[in-house]
Design a protein around this motif. Sequence first.
Motif, PDB file in Angstrom:
ATOM      1  N   ALA A 533       0.887  -1.285   0.011  1.00 22.77           N
ATOM      2  CA  ALA A 533      -0.113   0.111   0.051  1.00 22.77           C
ATOM      3  C   ALA A 533       0.819   1.061   0.012  1.00 22.77           C
ATOM      4  O   ALA A 533       0.671   2.149  -0.528  1.00 22.77           O
ATOM      5  CB  ALA A 533      -0.882  -0.057   1.214  1.00 22.77           C
ATOM      6  N   CYS A 534       2.012   1.112   0.943  1.00 20.67           N
ATOM      7  CA  CYS A 534       2.712   2.483   1.036  1.00 20.67           C
ATOM      8  C   CYS A 534       3.467   2.702  -0.453  1.00 20.67           C
ATOM      9  O   CYS A 534       3.837   3.753  -1.023  1.00 20.67           O
ATOM     10  CB  CYS A 534       3.818   2.046   1.992  1.00 20.67           C
ATOM     11  SG  CYS A 534       3.397   2.219   3.385  1.00 20.67           S
ATOM     12  N   GLU A 535       3.859   1.487  -1.354  1.00 21.57           N
ATOM     13  CA  GLU A 535       4.386   1.787  -2.672  1.00 21.57           C
ATOM     14  C   GLU A 535       3.497   2.312  -3.643  1.00 21.57           C
ATOM     15  O   GLU A 535       3.929   3.221  -4.290  1.00 21.57           O
ATOM     16  CB  GLU A 535       4.606   0.327  -3.051  1.00 21.57           C
ATOM     17  CG  GLU A 535       6.206  -0.294  -2.327  1.00 21.57           C
ATOM     18  CD  GLU A 535       6.264  -1.792  -2.635  1.00 21.57           C
ATOM     19  OE1 GLU A 535       5.653  -2.212  -3.322  1.00 21.57           O
ATOM     20  OE2 GLU A 535       7.405  -2.266  -2.142  1.00 21.57           O
ATOM     21  N   LEU A 536       2.177   1.794  -3.687  1.00 23.41           N
ATOM     22  CA  LEU A 536       1.274   2.490  -4.329  1.00 23.41           C
ATOM     23  C   LEU A 536       1.123   3.871  -4.067  1.00 23.41           C
ATOM     24  O   LEU A 536       0.785   4.678  -5.063  1.00 23.41           O
ATOM     25  CB  LEU A 536       0.032   1.498  -4.085  1.00 23.41           C
ATOM     26  CG  LEU A 536      -0.308   0.325  -4.477  1.00 23.41           C
ATOM     27  CD1 LEU A 536      -1.733  -0.508  -3.736  1.00 23.41           C
ATOM     28  CD2 LEU A 536      -0.161   0.070  -6.060  1.00 23.41           C
ATOM     29  N   LEU A 537       0.969   4.414  -2.538  1.00 23.41           N
ATOM     30  CA  LEU A 537       0.734   5.729  -2.430  1.00 23.41           C
ATOM     31  C   LEU A 537       1.885   6.581  -2.799  1.00 23.41           C
ATOM     32  O   LEU A 537       1.548   7.595  -3.194  1.00 23.41           O
ATOM     33  CB  LEU A 537       0.551   5.690  -0.719  1.00 23.41           C
ATOM     34  CG  LEU A 537      -0.841   5.014  -0.286  1.00 23.41           C
ATOM     35  CD1 LEU A 537      -0.870   5.046   1.040  1.00 23.41           C
ATOM     36  CD2 LEU A 537      -2.045   5.993  -0.774  1.00 23.41           C
ATOM     37  N   GLU A 538       3.278   5.904  -2.735  1.00 22.87           N
ATOM     38  CA  GLU A 538       4.268   6.792  -3.093  1.00 22.87           C
ATOM     39  C   GLU A 538       4.392   7.289  -4.543  1.00 22.87           C
ATOM     40  O   GLU A 538       4.675   8.250  -4.888  1.00 22.87           O
ATOM     41  CB  GLU A 538       5.412   5.928  -2.833  1.00 22.87           C
ATOM     42  CG  GLU A 538       6.868   6.719  -2.994  1.00 22.87           C
ATOM     43  CD  GLU A 538       8.004   6.079  -2.582  1.00 22.87           C
ATOM     44  OE1 GLU A 538       9.327   6.433  -2.844  1.00 22.87           O
ATOM     45  OE2 GLU A 538       7.805   4.822  -1.935  1.00 22.87           O
ATOM     46  N   LYS A 539       3.647   6.538  -5.420  1.00 18.84           N
ATOM     47  CA  LYS A 539       3.410   6.954  -6.797  1.00 18.84           C
ATOM     48  C   LYS A 539       2.299   8.189  -6.855  1.00 18.84           C
ATOM     49  O   LYS A 539       2.571   8.617  -7.967  1.00 18.84           O
ATOM     50  CB  LYS A 539       2.668   5.604  -7.526  1.00 18.84           C
ATOM     51  CG  LYS A 539       3.691   4.316  -7.387  1.00 18.84           C
ATOM     52  CD  LYS A 539       3.101   3.276  -8.342  1.00 18.84           C
ATOM     53  CE  LYS A 539       4.033   2.189  -8.348  1.00 18.84           C
ATOM     54  NZ  LYS A 539       3.517   1.069  -9.114  1.00 18.84           N
ATOM     55  N   GLU A 540       1.825   8.165  -5.905  1.00 18.27           N
ATOM     56  CA  GLU A 540       0.601   9.480  -5.917  1.00 18.27           C
ATOM     57  C   GLU A 540       1.271  10.474  -4.958  1.00 18.27           C
ATOM     58  O   GLU A 540       0.603  11.428  -4.771  1.00 18.27           O
ATOM     59  CB  GLU A 540      -0.579   9.027  -5.311  1.00 18.27           C
ATOM     60  CG  GLU A 540      -1.387   7.795  -6.039  1.00 18.27           C
ATOM     61  CD  GLU A 540      -2.672   7.581  -5.634  1.00 18.27           C
ATOM     62  OE1 GLU A 540      -3.319   8.508  -5.345  1.00 18.27           O
ATOM     63  OE2 GLU A 540      -2.998   6.190  -5.613  1.00 18.27           O
ATOM     64  N   LEU A 542       2.312  10.631  -1.985  1.00 12.48           N
ATOM     65  CA  LEU A 542       2.033  10.256  -0.405  1.00 12.48           C
ATOM     66  C   LEU A 542       3.067   9.376   0.233  1.00 12.48           C
ATOM     67  O   LEU A 542       3.130   8.465  -0.145  1.00 12.48           O
ATOM     68  CB  LEU A 542       0.543   9.926  -0.254  1.00 12.48           C
ATOM     69  CG  LEU A 542      -0.406  10.814  -1.111  1.00 12.48           C
ATOM     70  CD1 LEU A 542      -1.969  10.005  -0.800  1.00 12.48           C
ATOM     71  CD2 LEU A 542      -0.644  11.933  -0.373  1.00 12.48           C
ATOM     72  N   PHE A 543       3.390   9.526   1.477  1.00 12.20           N
ATOM     73  CA  PHE A 543       4.411   9.017   2.063  1.00 12.20           C
ATOM     74  C   PHE A 543       3.990   8.695   3.483  1.00 12.20           C
ATOM     75  O   PHE A 543       4.528   9.110   4.573  1.00 12.20           O
ATOM     76  CB  PHE A 543       5.709   9.638   2.183  1.00 12.20           C
ATOM     77  CG  PHE A 543       5.955  10.208   0.589  1.00 12.20           C
ATOM     78  CD1 PHE A 543       6.692   9.140  -0.057  1.00 12.20           C
ATOM     79  CD2 PHE A 543       5.782  11.337   0.315  1.00 12.20           C
ATOM     80  CE1 PHE A 543       7.241   9.543  -1.280  1.00 12.20           C
ATOM     81  CE2 PHE A 543       6.107  11.626  -1.107  1.00 12.20           C
ATOM     82  CZ  PHE A 543       6.717  10.731  -1.879  1.00 12.20           C
ATOM     83  N   PRO A 544       3.100   7.662   3.935  1.00  8.88           N
ATOM     84  CA  PRO A 544       2.696   7.293   5.351  1.00  8.88           C
ATOM     85  C   PRO A 544       3.945   6.730   5.756  1.00  8.88           C
ATOM     86  O   PRO A 544       4.517   6.029   5.348  1.00  8.88           O
ATOM     87  CB  PRO A 544       1.443   6.454   4.999  1.00  8.88           C
ATOM     88  CG  PRO A 544       1.675   5.918   3.641  1.00  8.88           C
ATOM     89  CD  PRO A 544       2.166   6.994   2.714  1.00  8.88           C
ATOM     90  N   ALA A 545       3.917   6.671   7.150  1.00  9.73           N
ATOM     91  CA  ALA A 545       4.929   5.965   7.913  1.00  9.73           C
ATOM     92  C   ALA A 545       4.271   4.307   8.122  1.00  9.73           C
ATOM     93  O   ALA A 545       3.106   4.287   8.048  1.00  9.73           O
ATOM     94  CB  ALA A 545       5.158   6.309   9.160  1.00  9.73           C
TER      95      ALA A 545
END
Length: 645
Positions: A533-540, A542-545
Amino acid sequence: MLITPGKLLATIDSPDDLRKLDRTNLPQVCTELRQYIVDNVSVYGGHFGASLGVVELSVALHYVFNTPDDQLIWDVGHQAYGHKILTGRRDNFYTNRFYKGLSGFPKRKESPYDSFGVGHSSTSISAALGMAVASQLQKEEKRHHIAVIGDGSMTAGLAFEAMNHAGTTDADLLIILNDNCMAIDPNVGALKEYLTDITTSPTYNKVKDEVWNLLGKMSSFGKSAQEIVSKIESGLKASLLKQSNLFESLHLRYFGPIDGHDIDHLVSVLNDLKDIPGPKLLHCLTVKGKGYGPAEKDQTKWHAPGLFDKVTGEIKKKIYDSPQPPKYQDVFGNTLVELAEKNEKIVGVTPAMPSGSSMNIMMKAMPERAFDVGIAEQHAVTFSAGLATQGQTVFCNIYSTFMQRAYDQVIHDVCIQELPVVFCLDRAGFAGADGPTHHGAYDIAFMRCIPNMIVASPMNEQELRNLMYTAQSDQIQKGKQAFTIRYPRGEGVMPAWRTPLENVEIGKGRKIRDGKEVAILTIGHIGNYAVTACELLEKEGLFPAHYDMRFVKPLDEAMLHEIFQRYDKVVTVEDGCIMGGFGSAILEFMSNHGYLARIKRLGIPDAVIEHGEQIELQRECGFDPEGIARTVKQMIYQEANSVVI
């Protein structure tokens, strides 16, 4: 690909249709039913050997008894495929165990012919007795109640409790003991030897022949039938003075053993037993996998073989281009042997699931130190407690869903007495196609509330090995706490999983990645979904911990203080029930320390989740990788000041 049924089977849309056939047609019905099961399971998968073993019994029961008014209960339900096909589910049987399709087990909501929902063993006699007593109270005197239970399921205490009660009643209850000498793995214990003695005893077989000769003439005696039954009973008791009968001693009239594959004889016997009042037991000898050569030869392998070529018997396996991660159960089994080779105090215990849990690896390597106690979860836990009082380091491996059956023993016999038993809970989370009777949804909630209990869950194979290594260390074994390690069904994520063993600090989590705005807190294997999920968000952008907490109890409070001082938006993710689970533990921490944050808990909701592939069920509940990513985005973009639970 739809499977075409045989000529006679195609005409049977309900047991009423079956009962219209001439008795001479029943062997052909059995042949076609057996072939239909082979055809379907070879293409679509499912349980196999158990249903083949009761084809004749399934046909005979529905032919003789007026189902569904007469109530039929299949213990566990692995063997109920023939029953389902005969009771109006033939044409959609191909959906068996698929998402939104038929359940792999009898289920009350699915059909009026499924008198009782099953999935866990040994419930049939208790349920059927309850139904029979209810019929008496409601003056339904002509209604019959039949429980079909395997010899493996007979090893559970619940079955003996039910028979002990049944013998004190005059309820119309027929217990059919389906004796094939197999559960999922070969049966163990004194009951197995006792049943073998019955089937080979000259005394029993002599009495058996006399009994059935008399029963075969019963219809001609009219009102004298009860007198004949009395003589049969007297003959049994007189002949068995030198060899007691367990079932007779419980005041259950015992008949058999008989050939469970002789359809004509089965029909005759069942018709006669209908006229005998009170609780009784018919002992049927069957062969698991009957009629399909490979399944008869290797019954464990063909319990649920997956897809296979029905002609050659070759089980189809996926071919991969690269090394694949092992199943968590195999990591457990191999690591246990590795630890036991260095620590002579280690012993393993499992209740009738040595191959499913991979305890069979230790049973082969160290048979004197690994114990299969039969389908007896309560005994497994208290037996483990007894071992622990004498200084043994006990790894008690039980499927999460079956641990529910031994909850009192965990509290009363282990934790109150401060014994360091290690519970390894396999199949934690969604069990997949086995459905709600097998989902391991509740163990986080019910284990973390017990004093003197550590609860942990590994994110990968290395973590599982390290937690096992830690659990057998002197630090734990000389302490006063039990140790629960939960892990899911299926594969991990590390093809190179044989990593060096290291101690894990109790209650210590780990930061997977730093981030902004939102912190994702996970427990166990489901943390790998958060990585995706973090990898998917990084493409957008967004950088959650992401934090892998590793322990639900004790929580890593130092890490949580750090998280809540930095983040006011938190998502918790667990493959377990939301109510009382990991997310609830985080909320309790917040409340205890006065933190304010927006919290979204992802996990299994307060609902019965049906069967399907694990990822399908996780998607339905919103904690697949895309679901986690979607929740994080909602947290970031949604303006709110209140706590979201």
